[in-house]
Design a protein around this motif. Structure first.
Motif, PDB file in Angstrom:
ATOM      1  N   LEU A 190       0.879  -1.073   0.145  1.00 17.85           N
ATOM      2  CA  LEU A 190      -0.026  -0.120   0.009  1.00 17.85           C
ATOM      3  C   LEU A 190       0.997   1.273   0.108  1.00 17.85           C
ATOM      4  N   ARG A 191       2.141   1.104   0.130  1.00 17.61           N
ATOM      5  CA  ARG A 191       2.919   2.066   0.083  1.00 17.61           C
ATOM      6  C   ARG A 191       4.599   1.544  -0.388  1.00 17.61           C
ATOM      7  N   ARG A 192       5.542   2.597  -0.758  1.00 14.82           N
ATOM      8  CA  ARG A 192       6.688   1.782  -1.093  1.00 14.82           C
ATOM      9  C   ARG A 192       7.398   1.389   0.074  1.00 14.82           C
ATOM     10  N   LEU A 193       7.893   0.150  -0.035  1.00 15.51           N
ATOM     11  CA  LEU A 193       8.672  -0.510   1.070  1.00 15.51           C
ATOM     12  C   LEU A 193      10.085  -0.511   0.555  1.00 15.51           C
ATOM     13  N   SER A 194      11.113   0.035   1.652  1.00 18.28           N
ATOM     14  CA  SER A 194      12.386   0.104   1.447  1.00 18.28           C
ATOM     15  C   SER A 194      13.099  -1.332   1.228  1.00 18.28           C
ATOM     16  N   ALA A 195      14.216  -1.440   0.884  1.00 14.28           N
ATOM     17  CA  ALA A 195      14.889  -2.384   0.385  1.00 14.28           C
ATOM     18  C   ALA A 195      15.097  -3.418   1.866  1.00 14.28           C
ATOM     19  N   ALA A 196      15.349  -2.805   3.099  1.00 13.14           N
ATOM     20  CA  ALA A 196      15.524  -3.518   4.300  1.00 13.14           C
ATOM     21  C   ALA A 196      14.129  -4.100   4.586  1.00 13.14           C
ATOM     22  N   GLU A 197      12.938  -3.243   4.482  1.00 12.41           N
ATOM     23  CA  GLU A 197      11.542  -3.607   4.803  1.00 12.41           C
ATOM     24  C   GLU A 197      11.362  -4.721   3.834  1.00 12.41           C
ATOM     25  N   ARG A 198      11.466  -4.815   2.640  1.00 15.04           N
ATOM     26  CA  ARG A 198      11.082  -5.795   1.757  1.00 15.04           C
ATOM     27  C   ARG A 198      11.948  -6.925   1.984  1.00 15.04           C
ATOM     28  N   ALA A 199      13.103  -6.960   2.345  1.00 11.61           N
ATOM     29  CA  ALA A 199      14.011  -8.235   2.852  1.00 11.61           C
ATOM     30  C   ALA A 199      13.300  -8.694   4.026  1.00 11.61           C
ATOM     31  N   ASP A 200      12.829  -8.024   5.074  1.00 15.97           N
ATOM     32  CA  ASP A 200      12.275  -8.554   6.247  1.00 15.97           C
ATOM     33  C   ASP A 200      11.185  -8.990   5.962  1.00 15.97           C
ATOM     34  N   VAL A 201      10.152  -8.360   5.228  1.00 18.30           N
ATOM     35  CA  VAL A 201       8.943  -9.091   4.511  1.00 18.30           C
ATOM     36  C   VAL A 201       9.140 -10.286   3.877  1.00 18.30           C
ATOM     37  N   GLU A 202      10.076 -10.477   2.904  1.00 22.18           N
ATOM     38  CA  GLU A 202      10.209 -11.607   2.535  1.00 22.18           C
ATOM     39  C   GLU A 202      10.622 -12.806   3.331  1.00 22.18           C
ATOM     40  N   ARG A 203      11.717 -12.625   4.506  1.00 19.45           N
ATOM     41  CA  ARG A 203      11.829 -13.658   5.152  1.00 19.45           C
ATOM     42  C   ARG A 203      10.571 -14.168   6.073  1.00 19.45           C
ATOM     43  N   GLU A 204       9.807 -13.084   6.558  1.00 14.17           N
ATOM     44  CA  GLU A 204       8.594 -13.612   7.233  1.00 14.17           C
ATOM     45  C   GLU A 204       7.660 -14.286   6.229  1.00 14.17           C
ATOM     46  N   GLY A 205       7.566 -13.741   5.023  1.00 17.17           N
ATOM     47  CA  GLY A 205       6.627 -14.054   4.214  1.00 17.17           C
ATOM     48  C   GLY A 205       6.973 -15.851   3.772  1.00 17.17           C
ATOM     49  N   HIS A 206       8.207 -16.189   3.636  1.00 14.52           N
ATOM     50  CA  HIS A 206       8.659 -17.497   3.488  1.00 14.52           C
ATOM     51  C   HIS A 206       8.218 -18.344   4.540  1.00 14.52           C
ATOM     52  N   ALA A 207       8.429 -17.866   5.707  1.00 16.27           N
ATOM     53  CA  ALA A 207       7.820 -18.566   6.960  1.00 16.27           C
ATOM     54  C   ALA A 207       6.735 -18.780   6.623  1.00 16.27           C
ATOM     55  N   LEU A 208       5.808 -18.017   6.616  1.00 13.35           N
ATOM     56  CA  LEU A 208       4.521 -18.228   6.179  1.00 13.35           C
ATOM     57  C   LEU A 208       4.016 -18.989   5.181  1.00 13.35           C
ATOM     58  N   ALA A 209       4.574 -18.752   4.155  1.00 13.54           N
ATOM     59  CA  ALA A 209       4.286 -19.733   3.055  1.00 13.54           C
ATOM     60  C   ALA A 209       4.578 -21.110   3.359  1.00 13.54           C
ATOM     61  N   ALA A 210       5.824 -21.394   4.053  1.00 17.68           N
ATOM     62  CA  ALA A 210       6.077 -22.881   4.293  1.00 17.68           C
ATOM     63  C   ALA A 210       4.809 -23.262   5.332  1.00 17.68           C
ATOM     64  N   PHE A 211       4.555 -22.519   6.388  1.00 18.11           N
ATOM     65  CA  PHE A 211       3.597 -22.653   7.165  1.00 18.11           C
ATOM     66  C   PHE A 211       2.048 -23.218   6.381  1.00 18.11           C
ATOM     67  N   LEU A 212       1.867 -22.498   5.586  1.00 13.24           N
ATOM     68  CA  LEU A 212       0.513 -22.724   4.722  1.00 13.24           C
ATOM     69  C   LEU A 212       0.663 -23.661   3.804  1.00 13.24           C
ATOM     70  N   ALA A 213       1.977 -24.024   3.250  1.00 16.34           N
ATOM     71  CA  ALA A 213       2.062 -25.218   2.427  1.00 16.34           C
ATOM     72  C   ALA A 213       2.541 -26.485   3.241  1.00 16.34           C
ATOM     73  N   GLU A 214       2.449 -26.490   4.624  1.00 22.70           N
ATOM     74  CA  GLU A 214       2.872 -27.466   5.478  1.00 22.70           C
ATOM     75  C   GLU A 214       4.319 -28.075   4.793  1.00 22.70           C
ATOM     76  N   GLY A 215       5.109 -27.248   4.769  1.00 19.47           N
ATOM     77  CA  GLY A 215       6.600 -27.350   4.554  1.00 19.47           C
ATOM     78  C   GLY A 215       6.999 -27.654   3.074  1.00 19.47           C
ATOM     79  N   ALA A 216       5.955 -27.658   2.232  1.00 19.73           N
ATOM     80  CA  ALA A 216       6.388 -27.794   0.668  1.00 19.73           C
ATOM     81  C   ALA A 216       6.863 -26.530   0.432  1.00 19.73           C
ATOM     82  N   PRO A 217       7.881 -26.593  -0.696  1.00 19.74           N
ATOM     83  CA  PRO A 217       8.344 -25.113  -1.201  1.00 19.74           C
ATOM     84  C   PRO A 217       7.409 -24.247  -1.532  1.00 19.74           C
ATOM     85  N   ALA A 218       7.517 -23.046  -1.413  1.00 25.67           N
ATOM     86  CA  ALA A 218       6.527 -21.933  -1.762  1.00 25.67           C
ATOM     87  C   ALA A 218       7.233 -20.668  -1.893  1.00 25.67           C
TER      88      ALA A 218
END
Length: 361
Positions: free
Chosen positions: A327-355
């Motif tokens: 909804l706004r511009r994310l800084s490079a550092a924010e995007r990196a933090d979001v990506e890390r958390e997002g990968h953890a969430l994606a793995a949770f939703l996919a029950e460990g499968a690559p996502a």
């Protein structure tokens, strides 16, 4: 009187919502602490708990549902919440007048000649005997009110009888999409072994619990979260137990004296929130966590992402992973933090499968 700006309120909210640091606590305790999680979308509470509990696994909540330690029922604002069984039984009588009033405000014109006490008495035995879809229960008694549509009788039954939604709805990995599973209901007494407490719970204690999990907050915030009215006298009674602040706009804020108030500069990690999360919806004034221009996103069922403690994006998920819609511009550092958390969430939703994690736009 101390003044708390939106950033100070934000960090207090995150800490009490267990979104500043994940808690090493059982899911049952977290559900109790939050006085429930909004659960009208059946599987969303799993994400809400994952974002709040270190190492949360869906099987923990599945077990609680099957053991009947937590239940899905109408409560705050006449919306479906996931609550501990103990809270469902203790709080239902306090909320019952509001549930009936909100239902009747919506349906009064389409319930001509329907006495609500008679409706409850007619429908309860059917719903007590076995779990039923509300329209199916309504059809069994519809001949008493031939002038009323079955769907309207069904809607009314959901408020006048103390019900819980039963599994498999709301169960992770139940083998069907959440919307495909029927919402079957039975009485609290049939499911939990006893009827709700007849004496209404102390509204003052409920407010104190709200403040421990959502405060500091105004009296309007308490009403917005609970849907209850008639609270001024209750607030007056418990005022000696409270600490009083003001916000940057001069509103009086109520608080319990022993709840955390982190420094406004405390770092806040990204957090993915489920649809209708009360961390956003549990206030009349939501500016502590979301800008006014976006305040209706969560109410509309959008899943939101907190960056530096505030709503900065929405997110969606599919078989390939998680997509972030800033909804706004994310800084490079924010995007990196979001990506890390997002990968953890994606793995949770996919029950460990690559996502994958994708950024839209």
């Amino acid at each position: 009187m101390d003044v708390l700006d939106d950033r100070a309120l934000n960090r207090a909210t995150l800490a009490r919502q267990l979104l500043l640091d994940r808690a090493a606590r059982p899911a049952r305790e977290v559900v109790e602490h939050l006085v429930g999680l909004q659960a009208q979308e059946p599987l969303e509470p799993y994400v809400g708990l994952w974002s709040r509990i270190a190492g949360f696994a869906p099987t923990e909540l599945v077990t609680l549902l099957h053991e009947r330690t937590v239940v899905r029922t109408h409560l705050q604002r006449r919306t479906i919440h996931l609550l501990t069984a103990a809270d469902a039984l203790a709080l239902r009588s306090l909320f019952q007048p509001m549930l009936v009033q909100r239902m009747y405000t919506t349906l009064s014109r389409v319930l001509p000649g329907v006495d609500l006490a008679e409706l409850a008495a007619a429908g309860r035995p059917h719903l007590h005997a076995e779990p039923l879809r509300l329209p199916d229960a309504a059809r069994r008694i519809a001949d008493r009110w031939p002038q009323v549509k079955v769907r309207d009788l069904a809607d009314a039954l959901g408020s006048v009888v103390e019900l819980v939604q039963v599994p498999p709805r709301g169960v992770w990995g139940s083998g069907s999409t959440p919307t495909a599973l029927p919402a079957a209901y039975t009485t609290m007494e049939a499911w939990l072994g006893r009827a709700p407490d007849r004496e209404p719970a102390d509204a003052g204690e409920l407010i104190l619990r709200y403040l421990r999990a959502y405060g500091p907050a105004s009296s309007a915030d308490v009403r917005a979260w609970s849907g209850l009215t008639g609270l001024p006298e209750v607030l007056k009674r418990i005022r000696p137990q409270l600490r009083i602040f003001r916000d940057a706009r001069g509103r009086e804020l109520l608080d319990v004296p022993d709840a955390p108030l982190p420094h406004p500069d405390t770092p806040a990690p990204p957090r993915f929130l489920p649809a209708f999360d009360n961390a956003v919806l549990g206030y009349s004034d939501r500016r502590r966590i979301i800008d006014d221009e976006h305040r209706n996103l969560s109410a509309a069922g959008e899943r939101v992402l907190l960056v530096d403690g505030r709503v900065a994006a929405t997110w969606t998920s599919d078989a390939e992973g998680v997509t972030v819609h800033p909804l706004r511009r994310l800084s490079a550092a924010e995007r990196a933090d979001v990506e890390r958390e997002g990968h953890a969430l994606a793995a949770f939703l996919a029950e460990g499968a690559p996502a994958a994690v994708r950024f839209a736009g």
